[in-house]
Structures are given as structure tokens and as C-alpha cells.
Design a protein around this motif. Structure first.
Motif, mmCIF file in Angstrom:
data_model
loop_
_atom_site.group_PDB
_atom_site.id
_atom_site.type_symbol
_atom_site.label_atom_id
_atom_site.label_comp_id
_atom_site.label_asym_id
_atom_site.label_seq_id
_atom_site.Cartn_x
_atom_site.Cartn_y
_atom_site.Cartn_z
ATOM 1 N N LYS A 82 -32.477 -9.490 26.882
ATOM 2 C CA LYS A 82 -31.677 -10.568 27.459
ATOM 3 C C LYS A 82 -30.292 -10.047 27.830
ATOM 4 O O LYS A 82 -29.872 -8.980 27.400
ATOM 5 C CB LYS A 82 -31.552 -11.733 26.474
ATOM 6 C CG LYS A 82 -32.874 -12.375 26.090
ATOM 7 C CD LYS A 82 -32.656 -13.534 25.121
ATOM 8 C CE LYS A 82 -33.975 -14.191 24.754
ATOM 9 N NZ LYS A 82 -33.792 -15.311 23.790
ATOM 10 N N PHE A 83 -29.584 -10.854 28.643
ATOM 11 C CA PHE A 83 -28.219 -10.514 29.032
ATOM 12 C C PHE A 83 -27.236 -11.250 28.130
ATOM 13 O O PHE A 83 -27.328 -12.475 27.979
ATOM 14 C CB PHE A 83 -27.953 -10.895 30.497
ATOM 15 C CG PHE A 83 -28.839 -10.177 31.479
ATOM 16 C CD1 PHE A 83 -28.777 -8.803 31.612
ATOM 17 C CD2 PHE A 83 -29.739 -10.876 32.267
ATOM 18 C CE1 PHE A 83 -29.586 -8.128 32.503
ATOM 19 C CE2 PHE A 83 -30.553 -10.219 33.171
ATOM 20 C CZ PHE A 83 -30.485 -8.841 33.285
ATOM 21 N N LYS A 84 -26.310 -10.502 27.513
ATOM 22 C CA LYS A 84 -25.286 -11.114 26.671
ATOM 23 C C LYS A 84 -24.082 -11.579 27.491
ATOM 24 O O LYS A 84 -23.153 -12.166 26.942
ATOM 25 C CB LYS A 84 -24.817 -10.106 25.610
ATOM 26 C CG LYS A 84 -25.907 -9.682 24.640
ATOM 27 C CD LYS A 84 -26.403 -10.859 23.809
ATOM 28 C CE LYS A 84 -27.438 -10.419 22.775
ATOM 29 N NZ LYS A 84 -27.933 -11.537 21.956
ATOM 30 N N PHE A 85 -24.095 -11.308 28.769
ATOM 31 C CA PHE A 85 -23.003 -11.683 29.658
ATOM 32 C C PHE A 85 -23.543 -12.618 30.730
ATOM 33 O O PHE A 85 -24.767 -12.755 30.902
ATOM 34 C CB PHE A 85 -22.371 -10.448 30.310
ATOM 35 C CG PHE A 85 -23.367 -9.630 31.090
ATOM 36 C CD1 PHE A 85 -23.607 -9.880 32.437
ATOM 37 C CD2 PHE A 85 -24.079 -8.608 30.473
ATOM 38 C CE1 PHE A 85 -24.527 -9.138 33.148
ATOM 39 C CE2 PHE A 85 -25.005 -7.850 31.184
ATOM 40 C CZ PHE A 85 -25.236 -8.120 32.522
ATOM 41 N N SER A 137 -20.625 -13.718 36.417
ATOM 42 C CA SER A 137 -19.326 -13.072 36.205
ATOM 43 C C SER A 137 -19.337 -11.647 36.744
ATOM 44 O O SER A 137 -18.338 -11.175 37.300
ATOM 45 C CB SER A 137 -18.974 -13.074 34.715
ATOM 46 O OG SER A 137 -19.848 -12.231 33.967
ATOM 47 N N VAL A 138 -20.470 -10.955 36.591
ATOM 48 C CA VAL A 138 -20.592 -9.603 37.152
ATOM 49 C C VAL A 138 -20.496 -9.654 38.668
ATOM 50 O O VAL A 138 -19.812 -8.834 39.294
ATOM 51 C CB VAL A 138 -21.928 -8.962 36.711
ATOM 52 C CG1 VAL A 138 -22.163 -7.644 37.463
ATOM 53 C CG2 VAL A 138 -21.924 -8.704 35.225
ATOM 54 N N GLN A 143 -16.718 -11.858 28.838
ATOM 55 C CA GLN A 143 -17.480 -12.011 27.608
ATOM 56 C C GLN A 143 -18.830 -11.305 27.712
ATOM 57 O O GLN A 143 -19.578 -11.485 28.676
ATOM 58 C CB GLN A 143 -17.712 -13.497 27.302
ATOM 59 C CG GLN A 143 -18.450 -13.760 25.998
ATOM 60 C CD GLN A 143 -18.614 -15.244 25.735
ATOM 61 O OE1 GLN A 143 -18.216 -16.075 26.549
ATOM 62 N NE2 GLN A 143 -19.200 -15.585 24.596
ATOM 63 N N GLY A 144 -19.145 -10.489 26.694
ATOM 64 C CA GLY A 144 -20.437 -9.814 26.623
ATOM 65 C C GLY A 144 -20.558 -8.569 27.472
ATOM 66 O O GLY A 144 -21.650 -7.982 27.544
ATOM 67 N N HIS A 145 -19.484 -8.120 28.110
ATOM 68 C CA HIS A 145 -19.562 -6.933 28.966
ATOM 69 C C HIS A 145 -19.498 -5.652 28.136
ATOM 70 O O HIS A 145 -18.890 -5.614 27.067
ATOM 71 C CB HIS A 145 -18.437 -6.948 29.998
ATOM 72 C CG HIS A 145 -18.632 -7.957 31.085
ATOM 73 N ND1 HIS A 145 -19.294 -7.669 32.250
ATOM 74 C CD2 HIS A 145 -18.266 -9.260 31.173
ATOM 75 C CE1 HIS A 145 -19.323 -8.745 33.019
ATOM 76 N NE2 HIS A 145 -18.704 -9.725 32.381
ATOM 77 N N SER A 146 -20.131 -4.622 28.655
ATOM 78 C CA SER A 146 -20.161 -3.317 27.996
ATOM 79 C C SER A 146 -19.871 -2.236 29.031
ATOM 80 O O SER A 146 -19.592 -2.529 30.199
ATOM 81 C CB SER A 146 -21.525 -3.083 27.349
ATOM 82 O OG SER A 146 -22.544 -3.086 28.337
ATOM 83 N N LYS A 147 -19.961 -0.987 28.601
ATOM 84 C CA LYS A 147 -19.756 0.113 29.542
ATOM 85 C C LYS A 147 -20.818 0.093 30.645
ATOM 86 O O LYS A 147 -20.531 0.424 31.803
ATOM 87 C CB LYS A 147 -19.792 1.446 28.793
ATOM 88 C CG LYS A 147 -18.615 1.660 27.838
ATOM 89 C CD LYS A 147 -18.713 3.023 27.165
ATOM 90 C CE LYS A 147 -17.515 3.249 26.231
ATOM 91 N NZ LYS A 147 -17.599 4.577 25.550
#
Length: 410
Positions: free
Chosen positions: A75-78, A82-83, A281-285
């Protein structure tokens, strides 16, 4: 300033200054002007075409892999919206930076790029870009949804279905002509994709209360049709205002896209609460790399639509399929089935056949002149830019030969 004059089946433009008359550009005129112009491209232009294809293959190939890496426990945590918003914002900033750079290199006497009058007039002439921007906003969200049903290589293969839809839309909207061999090549493309898709649907999952197969097919239908319409409208909008700087057009296109995604974020915040308004919120590298990749891919696509061709863009994306398949197999352990290998082989045969010199459409000529919408006009007397430029207030009425101008900017 030019005004329309009805003239039987066609329409002419009359300049208010010198009262000269020109045939108003039609979709078929735009198409044939492009076909004639493309046949005279220089070796440098072909090299730039090659670089565009290589760059597009790398970026498009990485895109589904980065989306897959962004998932946590499937699943997507973001928020995918928003992306998309951050991607559009990044493209707007890049377009502004390049427009400033281009303005600094302008020569004396050229129309200023940074004046309010230029910006206002360009915004009015390029309002059609809002249509592909809205469609792209929907498509960019669907890219994330499709990852919940298929692995990255399969998503890439499904997106290749757009080529046939785009060809039909180009024929209907821009009056582009394709030979029988080229239609057969597109049919081969569909066969190759179908071979790859045999037994590719995951089992035992549901979405929106529908069986996974039904939900996946519905999303696939939307996933194919929406971006196809966006690409054709984007190419038509870009080429119909050929005199406008591509960076200025990108500001409008990506600006509209950012607005549409921001409205979606606001709507979700009103429905779920203020906490969902945090776009980071929930974004990563992985998501940051995804934003950078999507932004670069969108910028590169604008050059395809304005200076090259939508079909070339989609076929170059098809080449990225083999890269996506190999990379996803190496990184995530996805199996490269015999169906995938056969499908890829058929796709490459289709691509070779479509761009073969034998498949080229022969121009309809009569006594050295080309028939343009029922009227004989010498193609060398109408520049490519005037053919593709719409009936705008600042449309030039000069008639000069420009057959040697390269397809891509040098």
C-alpha cells in the motif's frame, strides 16, 4: 491582426494591415505540414530525436519501479495526489527557470518573453492546454492505482495499448495519415501486448467491492483512453501555437496541472479532515526520486509533443518495457515469463515495421502542388510555423520558405 473570412468549404485569414489573404490552418493542414517538414530533418535533428528517445526510455522505465518501491506492505503511505502536485510544481519551477534563461539570451528586436502583454496574450492563445492538464491529473492518479493490480512490467505493457488509441485520435482530430502497413504494425503491437498479458491478473483480491478482474479491466480502460486523449490534445495545443516559447507553454500546462491537483487535495482535506492536507506526509527517499523522475519525464514529453511526434513518444515508451521487465526481475524477483519475451519480440517487430521507409504514406500531389483541404497550395509558399499556428491575433502573415528548418531546436 487577422480576421476570418468564410470561403466555401474552407476559411481564409485576412491581415488587417496589408489585407493579404491566407488559408486558415485546419487539422489536416497541420498534419500534412508536419509530414512534409519531418521529411527534411537534418542529421543533427535525428541525433536529438535519438537522445529524446533514449532519455524517455530511461525515465519511463524507472517510473513504475519507483512507484513499486514506494509501496509499504503493498500500500501507499502517502497521498498519490500529493506526489502529482509536487511533480507539477517542480515542472513549473523548471519552466520558469528556463524561460528566464531563454529571455536573457534574446537578441535585440525579438519579442520580449517576460513582458506582461506577451504573457497575457500567450495565456489566452494557449488556454486549450487546460484540457490535457486536467486529463493528465486523472491519469497520474491512475498510475498509482494500476500498481495495486499489476507488477511494473505489466503496467508498462498495458500502457502501450495507448498507441493504437492515439493513432485513431490523431486521424480523427489532427487528420494524420497512416498507411496500411502502419495500421498492421499497430495491430501487431496489440497482439504482442495480449501475448504478454495472458494469465497476468493477480488472484484473490478485490477492489471497490468488485472482483479484481472486473476492477482491473475498468481501470485499464480508463488508464488507456484518458492519457491517449491528453497526449493528442497536448500535441495539437503545442503545435497550434508553435510561435509561443515551449517553456512558456509548459508554465501554463503544468500550472493548470498543479491547480487541478491542489483542488483535489483541498477536496480530500474537506472530506477527511485538515490532517490529510499535509502533502509531505508518508514520503520517503523513493517518493522524492519518483517526483524527480516524473517531473523530468513530463518536461521531456513536452519536447516530443511540440517538436517530434506523439506516436514516436509512445513507441519510445514501449522500448522502456524491456528495461522495466529486467529491472523489476532483478530488484523484486518478478519472473520474466515466456509470454513476456514473446510479447516484447512482437512489439519490436511492430515498431520496426511502423517506422520502415516502406510504410511511409505517399503524399497526394498534383502537378507539383499538394492538395490542402480541397485547394491547391504550393507547400513551399507556406512556412511550417504558419501552418501549425492557429488564427491568433499575433499570427504572422509573412509568406517565406522555411523547409530547411530542423524539427528540433538546435
Amino acid at each position: 491582426m487577422a480576421k476570418d473570412i468564410s470561403n466555401g468549404p474552407g476559411t481564409t485569414l485576412e491581415c488587417s494591415v496589408c489585407h493579404s489573404k491566407l488559408l486558415a490552418p485546419s487539422p489536416r493542414t497541420v498534419s500534412r505540414a508536419y509530414d512534409s517538414h519531418r521529411s527534411t530533418v537534418s542529421s543533427k535533428s535525428r541525433a536529438l530525436n535519438f537522445l529524446l528517445v533514449v532519455g524517455d526510455c530511461a525515465l519511463v522505465g524507472f517510473q513504475p519501479i519507483l512507484v513499486y518501491m514506494s509501496k509499504v506492505d503493498g500500500k501507499f503511505k502517502f497521498s498519490p495526489i500529493s506526489v502529482n502536485f509536487l511533480t507539477e510544481a517542480a515542472k513549473v519551477l523548471f519552466a520558469i527557470a528556463m524561460l528566464l534563461f531563454q529571455a536573457r539570451r534574446q537578441k535585440v528586436g525579438e519579442k520580449p518573453l517576460l513582458s506582461f502583454h506577451t504573457f497575457k496574450q500567450a495565456a489566452r492563445n494557449n488556454v486549450l492546454l487546460a484540457v490535457p492538464a486536467f486529463l493528465y491529473a486523472i491519469n497520474n492518479y491512475l498510475k498509482f492505482i494500476m500498481q495495486l493490480y499489476f507488477n511494473p512490467a505489466t503496467v508498462k505493457m498495458l500502457s502501450n495499448l495507448k498507441v493504437l488509441v492515439i493513432a485513431v485520435l490523431l486521424k480523427m482530430i489532427m487528420r494524420r495519415r497512416f498507411s496500411i502497413i502502419q495500421w498492421e504494425a499497430l495491430a501487431l503491437l496489440l497482439i504482442g501486448i495480449s501475448v504478454n498479458q495472458l494469465r497476468s491478473l493477480p488472484e484473490g483480491n478485490t477492489a471497490l467491492g468488485l472482483p479484481v478482474a472486473t476492477g482491473a479491466y475498468i481501470y485499464t480502460l480508463i488508464f488507456v483512453s484518458v492519457p491517449s486523449m491528453a497526449s493528442v490534445f497536448n500535441e495539437y495545443a503545442m503545435k497550434s501555437q508553435f510561435d509561443t516559447s515551449i517553456y512558456l507553454q509548459n508554465i501554463f500546462l503544468y500550472g493548470y496541472g498543479a491547480i487541478f491537483n491542489l483542488l483535489a487535495i483541498i477536496g480530500i482535506a474537506l472530506f477527511k479532515g485538515p490532517s490529510s492536507f499535509d502533502i509531505f506526509q508518508g514520503h520517503s527517499k523513493a517518493t522524492m526520486l519518483l517526483i524527480f523522475n516524473n517531473a523530468a519525464q513530463g518536461i521531456l514529453s513536452s519536447f516530443f509533443f511540440k517538436y517530434a511526434d506523439t506516436i514516436l513518444k509512445k513507441y519510445s515508451s514501449t522500448v522502456a518495457t524491456i528495461f522495466t521487465g529486467i529491472a523489476s526481475a532483478a530488484l523484486f524477483g518478478h519472473t520474466l515469463t515466456i509470454n513476456f519475451m514473446l510479447g516484447i519480440s512482437i512489439v519490436f517487430i511492430s515498431m520496426h515495421q511502423f517506422f520502415s521507409p516502406l510504410a511511409k504514406v505517399k503524399d497526394e500531389t498534383q502537378n507539383g502542388t499538394e492538395m490542402l483541404d480541397g485547394q491547391n497550395l504550393r507547400t513551399k509558399d507556406i512556412p511550417f510555423i504558419n501552418m501549425t499556428a492557429g488564427a491568433t491575433e499575433d499570427a504572422s502573415h509573412r509568406v517565406v520558405s522555411d523547409d530547411r528548418q530542423p524539427l528540433l531546436p538546435l
